[in-house]
Every structure is written in C-alpha cells, then in structure tokens.
Design a protein around this motif. Sequence first.
Motif, PDB file in Angstrom:
ATOM      1  N   UNK A 272      89.991  71.830  62.789  1.00 32.52           N
ATOM      2  CA  UNK A 272      89.934  70.951  61.616  1.00 32.52           C
ATOM      3  C   UNK A 272      90.906  69.781  61.792  1.00 32.52           C
ATOM      4  N   UNK A 273      90.399  68.537  61.864  1.00 30.10           N
ATOM      5  CA  UNK A 273      91.275  67.397  62.103  1.00 30.10           C
ATOM      6  C   UNK A 273      91.775  66.714  60.841  1.00 30.10           C
ATOM      7  N   UNK A 274      91.340  67.185  59.667  1.00 29.50           N
ATOM      8  CA  UNK A 274      91.488  66.380  58.461  1.00 29.50           C
ATOM      9  C   UNK A 274      92.663  66.788  57.580  1.00 29.50           C
ATOM     10  N   UNK A 275      93.168  65.801  56.854  1.00 28.67           N
ATOM     11  CA  UNK A 275      94.267  65.979  55.899  1.00 28.67           C
ATOM     12  C   UNK A 275      93.852  65.265  54.613  1.00 28.67           C
ATOM     13  N   UNK A 276      93.552  66.047  53.583  1.00 31.00           N
ATOM     14  CA  UNK A 276      93.075  65.494  52.322  1.00 31.00           C
ATOM     15  C   UNK A 276      94.020  65.919  51.191  1.00 31.00           C
TER      16      UNK A 276
END
Length: 258
Positions: free
Chosen positions: A159-163
């Motif tokens: 998972x590459x995402x930061x939300x």
Amino acid sequence: MLQNQWDTSLYEGKHAFVWKHGEELLQLLSVQPKERILDLGCGTGHLTAKIADAGAIVMGIDADVMMVEKARQNYPHLKFLVADARDFQVNEPFDAVFSNATLHWIPDANAVIRCIARALKPGGRFVAEFGGKGNIQAIATALDDVVRENGLRSPEQLDPWYFPSISEYATCLEQHGFEVRYAVLFDRPTALEDGDAGLGNWIRMFGDRFLLGFSTEQQSRVIHQIEQRLKPVLYQNGIWRADYRRIRVVAVKKDGFT
C-alpha cells in the motif's frame, strides 16, 4: 518505502485530470508577481508553468527522474530538479510552497513538512491538495480483495498511500511551526479518461505495484475482476468515476521557526 516508477506517456495521455483539477488550487495560492515559489511534486510541469505564467519565479521538484525529464522537455525555460520531498534543501528560502496530488504518496508526513518549513521564509505559505481520509476507498478495497483472491499475500505491505484526516494533518503542521489558515476535506468524484478502459488505466498507472507479481494475462484478469466489482458503484453512462476525497490546506510558517 517502495519508489514509484511512473509511466509518463500514460500519465500525460490518460490522466490529465490530475493537473486540470489542480488549476483550482492556484486560486488559493494567489501568486504575486516576482514571488519565489516551489512546486513540490511537479510531475510533468504543467502547473509549474501556470505558476510561472502568473508572474512568479518558480522551480519544480519531483522524485521521479522520468517525470522531471518530461517536465524539462515540456518547459525548457523553467527549472526542474530531481529531489525527494522527505529530504531536500534549497539555497534560498521561498515565499510559498505549492503541492498538488503528491503528498498522499509519502507516508512520512513529518519529514515532508519539516523540509517544507525549512524551505519557506517566515510568513511564507504552504498550499496543497492531496488525498484525504476515505480517498479511493471503494477502489482500494476492491483492489486489495481481488489480488488476495488471486494469490497475492499481504497486499497491505504494498500500500503506497497516505490519506490523513484534517485533524491529523493539521496537528503535524502545527508541530512544525505552521499556523493552519484553511483546511477542508471534500468529496470529488473524478471522471477517468478513455471510456471503458478508464479504471484499468488508473490501476496500471497508480496501482501498478499490486500487479507486479502477476503475468500479463493474470494482470488483465485481475483488472477485469476489479472492474466487475466496481461497475455498480463507479461506472455510469460509459464513464468511470474514481471515488476521490481531497484535503486542501493553506498554512503559514510562524516567525521564530527554522
């Protein structure tokens, strides 16, 4: 952290919405003539050029070598450098740092904000938009479920995402000497280009690391299965719409912080 490897042809050919939506953010930036502005995560340079057109002295940085090379080809009169948002330095502080659709790719928010603070003059402003809490929730869930079902173990490790939430991100900014002047989280369902192929192109562009362990045939099958799951909620009248939720933020560096 895995480094993203961007396909600049796919980015420019099928994902122009990334910078077209970013044009709205330039209103919050409110460029003044002769200001020095840093475009953090400049991509292929289209918004950097618009900042320059508004009268600023602008520099773009991006961690991806191919993106920077394309930006230089697109706008040879502007300055673009390869640099990591978590660890960059500038020779002279800027009046503003601008960032569109970049910061959700960098989970280490504290390192990024620390660098941004160092790059700004006291009273300098930081204006950004990126994915916020709940961004692409339907897409991410379907992607995770389908690759698991097709034999990929522990896809969460890819998972590459930061939300972040507004409160989470505002707290980080305040801890590094910023005063948050404006922050909003909003839904922005976004039409994907290329009709029926829109979601598949999006996955190949932005979720490609989840496909790396599959053969070409398997990748096509995975994408088809994801499309079938998401059609009832994200596809209508021949158009795919990504379930985007965005944070927009304007913060000012306080005096006395270095």
